[in-house]
Design an enzyme around this catalytic site. Structure first.
Site, PDB file in Angstrom:
ATOM      1  N   GLY A 248      31.733  42.544  45.233  1.00 11.03           N
ATOM      2  CA  GLY A 248      32.348  42.127  46.483  1.00 11.03           C
ATOM      3  C   GLY A 248      31.483  41.228  47.342  1.00 11.03           C
ATOM      4  N   PRO A 291      28.774  42.081  40.542  1.00 10.28           N
ATOM      5  CG  PRO A 291      27.014  40.555  40.329  1.00 10.28           C
ATOM      6  CD  PRO A 291      27.368  42.001  40.123  1.00 10.28           C
ATOM      7  N   GLY A 292      31.310  39.617  40.818  1.00 12.87           N
ATOM      8  CA  GLY A 292      32.252  38.779  40.070  1.00 12.87           C
ATOM      9  C   GLY A 292      32.277  37.403  40.710  1.00 12.87           C
ATOM     10  NE  ARG A 293      35.383  36.924  46.161  1.00  7.96           N
ATOM     11  CZ  ARG A 293      36.714  36.879  46.095  1.00  7.96           C
ATOM     12  NH1 ARG A 293      37.315  35.712  46.125  1.00  7.96           N
ATOM     13  NH2 ARG A 293      37.428  37.982  46.022  1.00  7.96           N
ATOM     14  CE1 TYR A 334      44.919  38.414  47.103  1.00 10.19           C
ATOM     15  CE2 TYR A 334      43.820  36.539  46.074  1.00 10.19           C
ATOM     16  CZ  TYR A 334      44.313  37.827  46.001  1.00 10.19           C
ATOM     17  OH  TYR A 334      44.189  38.516  44.836  1.00 10.19           O
ATOM     18  CB  CYS A 361      60.164  24.605  42.104  1.00  7.40           C
ATOM     19  SG  CYS A 361      60.362  23.015  41.315  1.00  7.40           S
TER      20      CYS A 361
HETATM   21  C1  LIG Z   1      36.949  43.164  41.292  1.00  7.15           C
HETATM   22  C2  LIG Z   1      35.877  44.134  41.137  1.00  7.15           C
HETATM   23  C3  LIG Z   1      34.548  43.709  41.196  1.00  7.15           C
HETATM   24  C4  LIG Z   1      34.146  42.295  41.526  1.00  7.15           C
HETATM   25  O1  LIG Z   1      34.534  41.907  42.801  1.00  7.15           O
HETATM   26  P1  LIG Z   1      34.053  40.500  43.399  1.00  7.15           P
HETATM   27  O2  LIG Z   1      34.660  40.461  44.750  1.00  7.15           O
HETATM   28  O3  LIG Z   1      34.606  39.444  42.493  1.00  7.15           O
HETATM   29  O4  LIG Z   1      32.557  40.518  43.386  1.00  7.15           O
HETATM   30  C5  LIG Z   1      33.562  44.650  40.970  1.00  7.15           C
HETATM   31  N1  LIG Z   1      33.864  45.938  40.685  1.00  7.15           N
HETATM   32  C6  LIG Z   1      35.137  46.375  40.627  1.00  7.15           C
HETATM   33  C7  LIG Z   1      35.397  47.780  40.307  1.00  7.15           C
HETATM   34  C8  LIG Z   1      36.175  45.495  40.841  1.00  7.15           C
HETATM   35  O5  LIG Z   1      37.432  45.943  40.784  1.00  7.15           O
END
Ligand SMILES: *Cc1c(COP(=O)(O)O)cnc(C)c1O
Length: 439
Positions: A248, A291-293, A334, A361
């Site tokens: 997150g 971390p993802g984003r 969003y 569309c």
């Molecule tokens: C989506 C998610 C993440 C990654 O969230 P980001 O906002 O992209 O960093 C990490 N852990 C869990 C369990 C998630 O569902």
């Protein structure tokens, strides 16, 4: 105008990413095109990892692959020594296809199917993050039948909900994910897992939100969890080897966004875990983050070609691109905000206000409202920044628009890593329907 990572303006007055001219990319791969700055992804991965190395702590930095999952991306995560989160059989299959070490894969999700859990057991992945009671009994049954063991974390909803600028604490959380920390659910779950012969309780997990710019939510979650760990040592003799505090971590989509450096998030998390471990006389657990984003978001740029334009006199100018909510659904879903530049005329004054429409569309298919660009012409290239997370992974075929290609750029070289979908791909799964003919 601000540029991310290795993006810059080159001598020809074009946008360049990873040492490759955007116009070269468009000539070779077409538009819309997702372009990833590999050096920036590597830098982010190293920052998250280094903060743990500096603190001399055992840790895992798991890339949440739902942000952008592809064979090449997972191979890049492996090169950088990351672990990997998957949330479905499809993401697990992608990871396995990429040759990712199974013991560093963690499986999330609130409704893992029998087949998905069996797949996780067959591949002997590192751990399953168990979400609910149904999953505990399903997993116990599958382990018993296949004679396999599995390490698990229990997902907790700690009653801390973090948002971009603040956090909310709630006694009980109204969420579809995880076991509530305060209403006795988590204790029941621990009891059930500890009773199972095949499931080993490695620790606990929480994920408190996304696009977070502050560390207070993580600190509070750690405090709440440690207070409970202290009770569970007494009541169950359970000591958590792993504490997973989720992902997150925020990124800078627009100039208003002010995220922290990855190292700052990690340092604060380490400090909170250390303090609480000391307070309750625990050894410091292994800390995992997800971390993802923040690993891939601002490393991604989408290149589009401008087509039609429309002026509503006295109100607004619209310019339409050859993609839209089919390749980036976040503005529609969003109200997400993005910044963009003219990739072929980046050196010119960006002083004409225009709104960028997609080609789907839906009136809601607007990518950016009121952005300043040079006076746009048909055939101009638009570069939308920060599309690396939840862009391709949420792409769809609405209006039967083929999904774009994905290119990695690094040190002046471009690598095609996902091919552009073709019209043949679009009808690939379709079957004919002829009345009177049985299949
Ligand atoms: C989506 C998610 C993440 C990654 O969230 P980001 O906002 O992209 O960093 C990490 N852990 C869990 C369990 C998630 O569902």
């Amino acid at each position: 105008m601000f540029l991310h990572g290795t993006s810059r303006q080159n001598k020809l007055g074009h946008l360049e990413i990873g040492g490759v001219d955007a116009l070269y990319l468009v000539e070779h791969y077409g538009t819309p095109l997702y372009v990833y700055d590999v050096a920036l992804i590597r830098e982010r991965a190293k920052s998250f990892k280094q903060a743990f190395i500096d603190a001399d702590l055992k840790a895992q930095v798991a890339y949440a692959s739902k942000a952008f999952s592809s064979v090449a991306m997972i191979q890049l995560a492996e090169q950088e020594g990351l672990s990997l989160d998957v949330v479905s059989g499809g993401e697990l299959f992608t990871a396995v296809s990429a040759g990712f070490p199974a013991d560093r894969i963690h499986f999330h999700g609130n409704n893992k199917s029998r087949e998905e859990l069996q797949m996780a057991l067959d591949h002997q992945i590192g751990c399953i993050v168990v979400d609910n009671f149904h999953e505990i009994s399903l997993l116990a049954e599958l382990c018993r039948k296949s004679g396999r063991a599995m390490d698990v974390l229990l997902r907790i909803t700690p009653g801390v909900e973090a948002h971009t600028h603040d956090y909310i604490t709630t006694g009980q959380e109204d969420s579809k994910f995880g076991f509530d920390l305060h209403n006795g659910q988590i204790e029941k779950a621990i009891e059930q897992v500890l009773q199972s012969d095949h499931i080993r309780l490695l620790g606990v997990h929480c994920h408190i939100g996304s696009q977070i710019f502050d560390t207070a939510g993580f600190v509070l979650a750690a405090e709440k969890i440690f207070a409970k760990l202290n009770e569970w040592r007494e009541s169950f003799g359970f000591v958590s080897e792993v504490l997973n505090l989720g992902g997150g971590f925020g990124i800078r989509y627009t100039e208003e966004d002010e995220p922290l450096h990855p190292a700052v998030y990690v340092e604060k998390i380490i400090e909170a875990v250390k303090e609480n471990a000391e307070l309750y006389a625990f050894d410091i657990p292994e800390i995992w983050i997800e971390p993802g984003r923040s690993l891939v978001g601002d490393a991604g740029t989408t290149l589009y070609t401008i087509g039609s334009q429309k002026e509503v006199p006295g109100t607004r100018k619209y310019a339409a691109v050859d993609g839209g909510m089919s390749d980036n659904i976040r503005p529609a879903l969003y109200q997400a905000k993005y910044e963009a530049v003219s990739a072929n005329r980046i050196s010119e004054h960006h002083d004409t206000t225009v709104s960028i429409a997609g080609k789907c569309c839906e009136s809601g298919d607007m990518l950016i409202w009121d952005i300043d660009l040079p006076e746009v012409k048909e055939g101009d290239l638009l570069a939308v920044f920060c599309t690396g997370a939840y862009g391709y992974s949420m792409a769809n075929n609405y209006n039967r628009i083929p999904r774009p290609a994905v290119v990695f750029v690094e040190d002046g070289e471009a690598h095609l890593v996902i091919k552009r979908e073709t019209y043949e791909d679009i009808v690939k799964l379709d079957l004919p329907f002829k009345t009177g003919v049985k299949q």
